[in-house]
Motif scaffolding. Structure first.
Motif, PDB file in Angstrom:
ATOM      1  N   LYS A 135      22.289 -30.281  76.679  1.00  0.00           N
ATOM      2  CA  LYS A 135      21.278 -29.778  77.590  1.00  0.00           C
ATOM      3  C   LYS A 135      21.902 -28.800  78.574  1.00  0.00           C
ATOM      4  O   LYS A 135      23.085 -28.886  78.888  1.00  0.00           O
ATOM      5  N   LYS A 136      21.089 -27.890  79.048  1.00  0.00           N
ATOM      6  CA  LYS A 136      21.529 -26.967  80.084  1.00  0.00           C
ATOM      7  C   LYS A 136      20.518 -27.026  81.216  1.00  0.00           C
ATOM      8  O   LYS A 136      19.336 -26.740  81.019  1.00  0.00           O
ATOM      9  N   PRO A 137      20.950 -27.393  82.412  1.00  0.00           N
ATOM     10  CA  PRO A 137      20.009 -27.491  83.543  1.00  0.00           C
ATOM     11  C   PRO A 137      19.427 -26.126  83.888  1.00  0.00           C
ATOM     12  O   PRO A 137      19.949 -25.079  83.487  1.00  0.00           O
ATOM     13  N   ASN A 138      18.339 -26.164  84.646  1.00  0.00           N
ATOM     14  CA  ASN A 138      17.757 -24.910  85.134  1.00  0.00           C
ATOM     15  C   ASN A 138      18.751 -24.187  86.023  1.00  0.00           C
ATOM     16  O   ASN A 138      19.601 -24.797  86.666  1.00  0.00           O
ATOM     17  N   ALA A 139      18.626 -22.873  86.061  1.00  0.00           N
ATOM     18  CA  ALA A 139      19.523 -22.056  86.871  1.00  0.00           C
ATOM     19  C   ALA A 139      19.399 -22.424  88.347  1.00  0.00           C
ATOM     20  O   ALA A 139      18.333 -22.801  88.827  1.00  0.00           O
ATOM     21  N   ILE A 140      20.513 -22.317  89.052  1.00  0.00           N
ATOM     22  CA  ILE A 140      20.541 -22.572  90.489  1.00  0.00           C
ATOM     23  C   ILE A 140      20.416 -21.235  91.208  1.00  0.00           C
ATOM     24  O   ILE A 140      21.289 -20.370  91.087  1.00  0.00           O
ATOM     25  N   GLU A 141      19.313 -21.046  91.940  1.00  0.00           N
ATOM     26  CA  GLU A 141      19.055 -19.758  92.580  1.00  0.00           C
ATOM     27  C   GLU A 141      19.404 -19.798  94.064  1.00  0.00           C
ATOM     28  O   GLU A 141      19.160 -20.781  94.754  1.00  0.00           O
ATOM     29  N   ASN A 142      20.007 -18.698  94.521  1.00  0.00           N
ATOM     30  CA  ASN A 142      20.361 -18.540  95.930  1.00  0.00           C
ATOM     31  C   ASN A 142      19.914 -17.160  96.394  1.00  0.00           C
ATOM     32  O   ASN A 142      20.075 -16.170  95.658  1.00  0.00           O
ATOM     33  N   LEU A 143      19.368 -17.084  97.607  1.00  0.00           N
ATOM     34  CA  LEU A 143      18.993 -15.788  98.148  1.00  0.00           C
ATOM     35  C   LEU A 143      20.234 -14.994  98.526  1.00  0.00           C
ATOM     36  O   LEU A 143      21.229 -15.550  99.008  1.00  0.00           O
ATOM     37  N   LEU A 144      20.163 -13.685  98.309  1.00  0.00           N
ATOM     38  CA  LEU A 144      21.251 -12.775  98.654  1.00  0.00           C
ATOM     39  C   LEU A 144      20.704 -11.746  99.637  1.00  0.00           C
ATOM     40  O   LEU A 144      20.181 -10.701  99.232  1.00  0.00           O
ATOM     41  N   PRO A 145      20.766 -12.037 100.952  1.00  0.00           N
ATOM     42  CA  PRO A 145      20.214 -11.104 101.936  1.00  0.00           C
ATOM     43  C   PRO A 145      20.983  -9.780 101.925  1.00  0.00           C
ATOM     44  O   PRO A 145      22.214  -9.766 101.983  1.00  0.00           O
TER      45      PRO A 145
ATOM     46  N   ILE B 140      35.412 -17.323  94.170  1.00  0.00           N
ATOM     47  CA  ILE B 140      34.783 -16.161  94.786  1.00  0.00           C
ATOM     48  C   ILE B 140      34.087 -15.346  93.693  1.00  0.00           C
ATOM     49  O   ILE B 140      34.721 -14.923  92.726  1.00  0.00           O
ATOM     50  N   LEU B 141      32.789 -15.160  93.842  1.00  0.00           N
ATOM     51  CA  LEU B 141      32.014 -14.347  92.908  1.00  0.00           C
ATOM     52  C   LEU B 141      31.757 -12.988  93.544  1.00  0.00           C
ATOM     53  O   LEU B 141      31.308 -12.901  94.683  1.00  0.00           O
ATOM     54  N   THR B 142      32.050 -11.926  92.805  1.00  0.00           N
ATOM     55  CA  THR B 142      31.872 -10.564  93.317  1.00  0.00           C
ATOM     56  C   THR B 142      30.579  -9.976  92.773  1.00  0.00           C
ATOM     57  O   THR B 142      30.336  -9.999  91.570  1.00  0.00           O
ATOM     58  N   ILE B 143      29.755  -9.474  93.674  1.00  0.00           N
ATOM     59  CA  ILE B 143      28.468  -8.876  93.298  1.00  0.00           C
ATOM     60  C   ILE B 143      28.468  -7.414  93.714  1.00  0.00           C
ATOM     61  O   ILE B 143      28.693  -7.097  94.883  1.00  0.00           O
ATOM     62  N   GLU B 144      28.249  -6.541  92.761  1.00  0.00           N
ATOM     63  CA  GLU B 144      28.153  -5.103  93.037  1.00  0.00           C
ATOM     64  C   GLU B 144      26.682  -4.730  93.195  1.00  0.00           C
ATOM     65  O   GLU B 144      25.923  -4.704  92.224  1.00  0.00           O
ATOM     66  N   ILE B 145      26.284  -4.475  94.433  1.00  0.00           N
ATOM     67  CA  ILE B 145      24.899  -4.070  94.705  1.00  0.00           C
ATOM     68  C   ILE B 145      24.738  -2.606  94.309  1.00  0.00           C
ATOM     69  O   ILE B 145      25.453  -1.734  94.796  1.00  0.00           O
ATOM     70  N   LYS B 146      23.816  -2.338  93.407  1.00  0.00           N
ATOM     71  CA  LYS B 146      23.584  -0.975  92.942  1.00  0.00           C
ATOM     72  C   LYS B 146      22.565  -0.270  93.839  1.00  0.00           C
ATOM     73  O   LYS B 146      21.579  -0.888  94.265  1.00  0.00           O
ATOM     74  N   PRO B 147      22.786   1.027  94.148  1.00  0.00           N
ATOM     75  CA  PRO B 147      21.806   1.763  94.956  1.00  0.00           C
ATOM     76  C   PRO B 147      20.423   1.710  94.326  1.00  0.00           C
ATOM     77  O   PRO B 147      20.268   1.974  93.123  1.00  0.00           O
ATOM     78  N   GLY B 148      19.441   1.343  95.122  1.00  0.00           N
ATOM     79  CA  GLY B 148      18.067   1.304  94.635  1.00  0.00           C
ATOM     80  C   GLY B 148      17.580  -0.058  94.201  1.00  0.00           C
ATOM     81  O   GLY B 148      16.393  -0.220  93.883  1.00  0.00           O
ATOM     82  N   TRP B 149      18.470  -1.065  94.158  1.00  0.00           N
ATOM     83  CA  TRP B 149      18.001  -2.400  93.794  1.00  0.00           C
ATOM     84  C   TRP B 149      16.900  -2.853  94.750  1.00  0.00           C
ATOM     85  O   TRP B 149      16.923  -2.543  95.943  1.00  0.00           O
ATOM     86  N   LYS B 150      15.965  -3.610  94.203  1.00  0.00           N
ATOM     87  CA  LYS B 150      14.805  -4.044  94.982  1.00  0.00           C
ATOM     88  C   LYS B 150      14.860  -5.540  95.271  1.00  0.00           C
ATOM     89  O   LYS B 150      15.608  -6.293  94.632  1.00  0.00           O
ATOM     90  N   LYS B 151      14.066  -5.946  96.215  1.00  0.00           N
ATOM     91  CA  LYS B 151      13.907  -7.361  96.504  1.00  0.00           C
ATOM     92  C   LYS B 151      13.447  -8.077  95.238  1.00  0.00           C
ATOM     93  O   LYS B 151      12.536  -7.620  94.539  1.00  0.00           O
ATOM     94  N   GLY B 152      14.090  -9.193  94.929  1.00  0.00           N
ATOM     95  CA  GLY B 152      13.744  -9.944  93.718  1.00  0.00           C
ATOM     96  C   GLY B 152      14.677  -9.676  92.556  1.00  0.00           C
ATOM     97  O   GLY B 152      14.645 -10.401  91.554  1.00  0.00           O
TER      98      GLY B 152
ATOM     99  N   LYS C 116      17.711 -10.020  90.238  1.00  0.00           N
ATOM    100  CA  LYS C 116      18.516 -11.223  90.015  1.00  0.00           C
ATOM    101  C   LYS C 116      19.867 -10.861  89.394  1.00  0.00           C
ATOM    102  O   LYS C 116      19.945 -10.047  88.484  1.00  0.00           O
ATOM    103  N   ILE C 117      20.906 -11.482  89.927  1.00  0.00           N
ATOM    104  CA  ILE C 117      22.257 -11.327  89.382  1.00  0.00           C
ATOM    105  C   ILE C 117      22.702 -12.690  88.900  1.00  0.00           C
ATOM    106  O   ILE C 117      22.762 -13.655  89.670  1.00  0.00           O
ATOM    107  N   THR C 118      23.023 -12.803  87.604  1.00  0.00           N
ATOM    108  CA  THR C 118      23.316 -14.094  86.991  1.00  0.00           C
ATOM    109  C   THR C 118      24.798 -14.228  86.658  1.00  0.00           C
ATOM    110  O   THR C 118      25.395 -13.331  86.068  1.00  0.00           O
TER     111      THR C 118
ATOM    112  N   ALA D  89      25.067 -25.185  84.583  1.00  0.00           N
ATOM    113  CA  ALA D  89      23.935 -24.313  84.901  1.00  0.00           C
ATOM    114  C   ALA D  89      24.423 -22.920  85.279  1.00  0.00           C
ATOM    115  O   ALA D  89      25.557 -22.733  85.719  1.00  0.00           O
ATOM    116  N   ASP D  90      23.551 -21.935  85.088  1.00  0.00           N
ATOM    117  CA  ASP D  90      23.836 -20.581  85.562  1.00  0.00           C
ATOM    118  C   ASP D  90      23.640 -20.534  87.077  1.00  0.00           C
ATOM    119  O   ASP D  90      22.791 -21.235  87.630  1.00  0.00           O
ATOM    120  N   ILE D  91      24.434 -19.715  87.737  1.00  0.00           N
ATOM    121  CA  ILE D  91      24.242 -19.444  89.158  1.00  0.00           C
ATOM    122  C   ILE D  91      23.568 -18.078  89.278  1.00  0.00           C
ATOM    123  O   ILE D  91      24.061 -17.092  88.730  1.00  0.00           O
TER     124      ILE D  91
END
Length: 338
Positions: free
Chosen positions: A156-166, A199-211, A213-215, A229-231
């Protein structure tokens, strides 16, 4: 004594049958080759074989008795090991508990199926013993083990764990790099659990919108019989003091006086990347008018080089009162204007 089966199963020498079963299940769910990536396949097969052999010996009263007395050598050879010189005078007393005993190890997959449930079809014939050929069945028809591995024997694979990225509007305009620290439980090769900070590195791309998702696949806690689970980080847009985003457009509100609406006004606007835009108004401005500056909105992430528009919404501030003289002058100046 050779191989230490108790250590392999992580139990003490007084372990009960229930202790052995629980420990085997825990370790088998970690080291079964079908539950490990290709890169760890060889290591997993070796570990799984050791675990299975250890459980086979310690769960069988006769094998365990011989092993406890004479170790791995005595168990597998069927003979008592030669005594040490200091005890040679007592050699005649050393008798094998069962002289006719011959060690026959059970198939690793048979043990696994016995404890986790056999295949609904009985699973005999040539399908047995796949371990010796270096691979294992996925047990895709194993309905009895669904409580451990999900439908069809899959883990089984649990549902993804979602976190807001302000993210600030500037970060979504220019792009940014964010580093997020997570803590998760992982299994060591010995079957022990430890907490890992990563430490997870997230590259915010110019123009990304609210909502957006980076998995990060399978970065959740590791648990026996369960795929981590996926983060997922979900972009959230912080309010901005000057601009409001509307799709790919940026909206800014500006207020001017009635005099400026009639005679003209020049705006000096600072963009999200720090540039200055000069916007002159030379025509008479009506309340609620919107001035559009092309290609000065948000970057369009799927169309590099393109941007939305900058929309300047203008509100006219009227005076709260006029003197008689001011009214007279307005009538004189504007009386003939239609």
């Amino acid at each position: 004594m050779g191989v230490d089966y108790y250590n392999i199963l992580k139990v003490n020498r007084n372990a009960s049958e229930d202790d052995l079963r629980k420990s085997y299940k825990r370790l088998a769910m970690i080291w079964h080759p079908d539950k490990n990536p290709t890169a760890k396949r060889t290591e997993a097969e070796a570990k799984f074989k050791q675990i299975s052999e250890a459980y086979d010996v310690l769960s069988d009263p006769q094998k365990r008795q011989i092993y406890d007395l004479y170790g791995e050598e005595g168990l597998k050879s069927g003979q008592c090991p030669p005594p040490s010189p200091s005890t040679s005078r007592h050699y005649f007393q050393r008798q094998h508990p069962n002289p006719s005993f011959r060690f026959k190890p059970r198939n690793a997959e048979d043990i696994y199926e016995e404890l986790f449930g056999s295949e609904s079809g009985g699973g005999g014939g040539n399908e047995r013993g796949n371990y010796s050929r270096g691979h294992f069945r996925n047990n895709t028809n194993n309905s009895s083990s669904s409580s451990y591995f999900g439908n069809g024997g899959d883990m089984k694979k649990p549902n993804a764990i979602e976190n807001l990225l302000p993210c600030s509007l500037e970060e979504l305009y220019k792009g940014a790099t964010k580093k997020m620290k997570i803590c998760r439980n992982i299994f060591e090769g010995t079957g022990k659990v430890r907490t890992l900070e990563e430490i997870l590195t997230i590259e915010i791309k110019p123009g990304w919108k609210k909502g957006t998702k980076i998995t990060f696949p399978e970065k959740g806690n590791q648990e026996p019989g369960i795929i981590p689970a996926d983060i997922v980080f979900v972009v959230d847009e912080k309010p901005h003091a000057t601009y409001v985003r509307d799709g790919n457009d940026l909206v800014i509100k500006q207020e001017i006086t009635l005099l400026e609406a009639l005679t003209g006004k020049t705006f000096n606007l600072t963009t999200l990347d720090g540039r200055n835009i000069v916007l002159p108004l030379t025509d008479i401005v009506k309340p609620g008018v919107e001035v559009v500056v092309p290609n000065e909105g948000m970057p369009i992430s799927k169309e590099p080089g393109k941007k939305g528009n900058l929309r300047v919404k203008i509100d006219v501030r009227y005076p709260s009162r006029l003197t008689s003289e001011q009214k007279f002058e307005l009538r004189r100046v504007l009386g003939g204007v239609s």
